[in-house]
Design a protein around this motif. Sequence first.
Motif: not given
Length: 477
Positions: A85-97, A126-134
């Motif tokens: 999960l922590l690696e995922h946070f670093s790879l998806i590109g939407c979070f700064d250090d 990156p993560p998907a957060a669409t209505h269809a995914d929900a």
Amino acid sequence: MDIAHRDYLLVKLHTCLGVAILLLCVLAELFIFAFRCRAALYLVPVAALLLFNRFRRRAAAADIGLVDFSCLKPPRRLRIPVAGLLEHFSLIGCFDDGSVEFMTKVIEASGMGNETYFPPSLHYIPPAATHADAIQEAHMLFFPTLDDLFAKTGVPPSAVGALVVNCSGFCPAPSLAAIIASRYRLRADAKTFNLSGMGCASGVIGVDVARRLLLTHAAISYAVVVSAEIVTVGWYSGKDQGKLLLNCYFRTGCSAALVTNSRGPAATVPVKYRLASLTRTNQIANDRSYRSGYRDEDGEGITGFTLGQGVGRMVSELLRAHLVTLSLSILPLREKLRYVLALLLSSRRRLGGNKLSRPAVPLPDFCKAADHFCLPSSGRPMIWRLGQGLGLGEREMEAALMTFHRFGNQSAASLWYQLAYLEAKGRVHAGDTVWQLGIGSGLKANSMVWERVAGHEEERELGPWKDCIHKYPVTDT
């Protein structure tokens, strides 16, 4: 006879019965007055009326029972270890250090293990957060859980007269309750309710809605309460640290409970628990309490859930008010008397001593109020703080700590995973009471106390803990 007409006639019949009893008491008072009887006799009709109402309410409450419940164990492919999960946070590109460092500290201090689950949409980069995914996540949560509940209880969906669905962050159209009713072809007169924005306390609210429906509608014998959180729409991809906590704590999970009034066809179906008490307290009228947890947009227009400043103090004030009300109904008489005596002695010492040496205000012994405890799954530090504030030991907090370690925070469903943990450990016996406490946005604190009914002593249902209960409790939390 039409069901609505029958319910209407039954309500009118109960009303007429109450009016008739009231008239009898009034006539008895007039009779005593006319014949100048002893003054003490004036209290007899009033006492009889009060006792009748008390016994009638108790009998109505005793009719509410829990047939059984089910908790989802998501497929292993959705597992998200902490390091991954922590690696995922670093790879998806939407979070700064700074955001990654903040979430790393929170997760490492939370007591979460490596076996929690994320929905499929959040495994993407990156993560998907669409209505269809929900919607897809809702199907993945609801249908396996309800299939297991109906198979376990032997009660078909056609017998369900009421459905209550709790999901705070996702409210589609058609509603989540409508999705379930369509899938299981619930009968045309089934009453469906969809609760949103209630937070982790919504599970108790759902049971309260079901309870009131079962008590007031003679045609309803069974009600299903479904609790889940759609994590897909709760995901926050911004940089506001106050909104990043949901990414750290909330994980995939779902529970479903079958509640009955033991009337009609349900009279022959055994119940596992009896609802002994249900108490709800809120401080929504307080502006600070209302703003202590809310969903809004950050400076970049990204929506997330914020925990406001001073939320810990507001929760403490809420719990004090809630426990005063709850204690009156769940503490045994001996403990009430002991607490009143301790309170009087403490007040006397506080008045006589100086400010620095004044003793702390004593607390009731809540271990005398219930045998087992299910607490809000809000991370190890908060669970410990809440448990110690209630005077609980490590064993009483174990179900909450281990559920968070294994499954994370699943909002209102977490209370049922904790009850499943206690059952899997074989700790709940006939006559034992289980206290479920939920705290949600608003703020609100809601409690249910269940009493285990005899007849299930030989059973040890493992539920979602089937493959791992032998590993718990762990000591590295």
